[in-house]
Design an enzyme around this catalytic site. Structure first.
Site, PDB file in Angstrom:
ATOM      1  N   ASP A  68       0.876  -1.155   0.000  1.00 50.81           N
ATOM      2  CA  ASP A  68       0.000   0.000   0.000  1.00 50.81           C
ATOM      3  C   ASP A  68       0.915   1.207   0.000  1.00 50.81           C
ATOM      4  OD1 ASP A  68      -2.866   0.821   0.109  1.00 50.81           O
ATOM      5  OD2 ASP A  68      -2.148   1.991   1.805  1.00 50.81           O
ATOM      6  N   ARG A 183       8.799   1.932  -3.440  1.00 50.64           N
ATOM      7  CA  ARG A 183       8.414   0.529  -3.587  1.00 50.64           C
ATOM      8  C   ARG A 183       9.655  -0.354  -3.667  1.00 50.64           C
ATOM      9  NH1 ARG A 183       4.850   1.499  -6.966  1.00 50.64           N
ATOM     10  NH2 ARG A 183       3.162   1.594  -5.460  1.00 50.64           N
TER      11      ARG A 183
END
Length: 200
Positions: A68, A183
């Site tokens: 997320d 990420r």
């Protein structure tokens, strides 16, 4: 060969994770998730990542990974944060970017600091102890541009200028972005944990 399910229906994320993890975990085979999407009602990136990973693990019986992520802008008190995906009231990337730029219209360059945050979660349904769930966080500092630039990436990439660079993350190649992004940082840390556990 180890198989794990990626708990997302977002094709961009699946492709990005495949690129990020393949180098660190050559023995890992990622499979797409085709189950129902859970309600992401957590109060943090980590909580929402775990909600998604738990759902995928339960649906498939496989080790599940999920993330997320979002952008937090200092001048907006950390918004949009966990509401990044539907900041404009929709899940349309272009609309979200327009809404962000409109809210920062009167904010000067020196006050446009922002950061991308990614929570990378792992849920192993075969374990019942405190190693069943694990989360790593990755943070990518930078600032919000005044206008859209670049055709790569997705989400807020066209208006996010990473710290130390003069271009947006949408102007980077996939390899350049995957070397330094939030990420990449989160999943590099998670890959280390997975390699220690599974030898993938």
């Amino acid at each position: 060969m180890m198989r794990a399910v990626v708990a997302t229906h977002n094709a961009h994320k699946v492709a990005e994770l495949q690129r990020i993890l393949s180098a660190a975990l050559p023995g890992l085979e990622l499979v797409a998730y085709d189950g129902p999407s859970p309600v992401e009602d957590g109060d943090s990136f980590a909580a929402n990542a775990l909600i998604k990973a738990r759902a995928a693990a339960e649906h498939t019986g496989l080790v599940a990974i999920a993330d997320d992520s979002g952008i937090s802008v200092d001048a907006l008190g950390g918004a949009p944060g966990i509401d990044s995906a539907h900041y404009s009231g929709s899940r349309d990337d272009a609309a979200n970017v327009r809404h962000l730029l409109a809210n920062l219209a009167d904010v000067p360059a020196e006050n446009r600091a922002a950061q991308f945050t990614c929570a990378a979660a792992l849920v192993d349904p075969t374990r019942a102890d405190d190693t069943r769930e694990h989360v790593e966080l990755g943070v990518w500092p930078g600032r919000v541009a005044f206008e859209v630039a670049g055709g790569g990436g997705f989400g807020y990439d066209p208006v996010f200028i990473p710290e130390g660079l003069a271009v947006t993350s949408a102007e980077l190649t996939a390899d350049e972005k995957n070397a330094i992004s939030h990420r990449a940082r989160a999943f590099a840390a998670l890959a280390t944990v997975m390699r220690e556990r599974y030898g993938a």
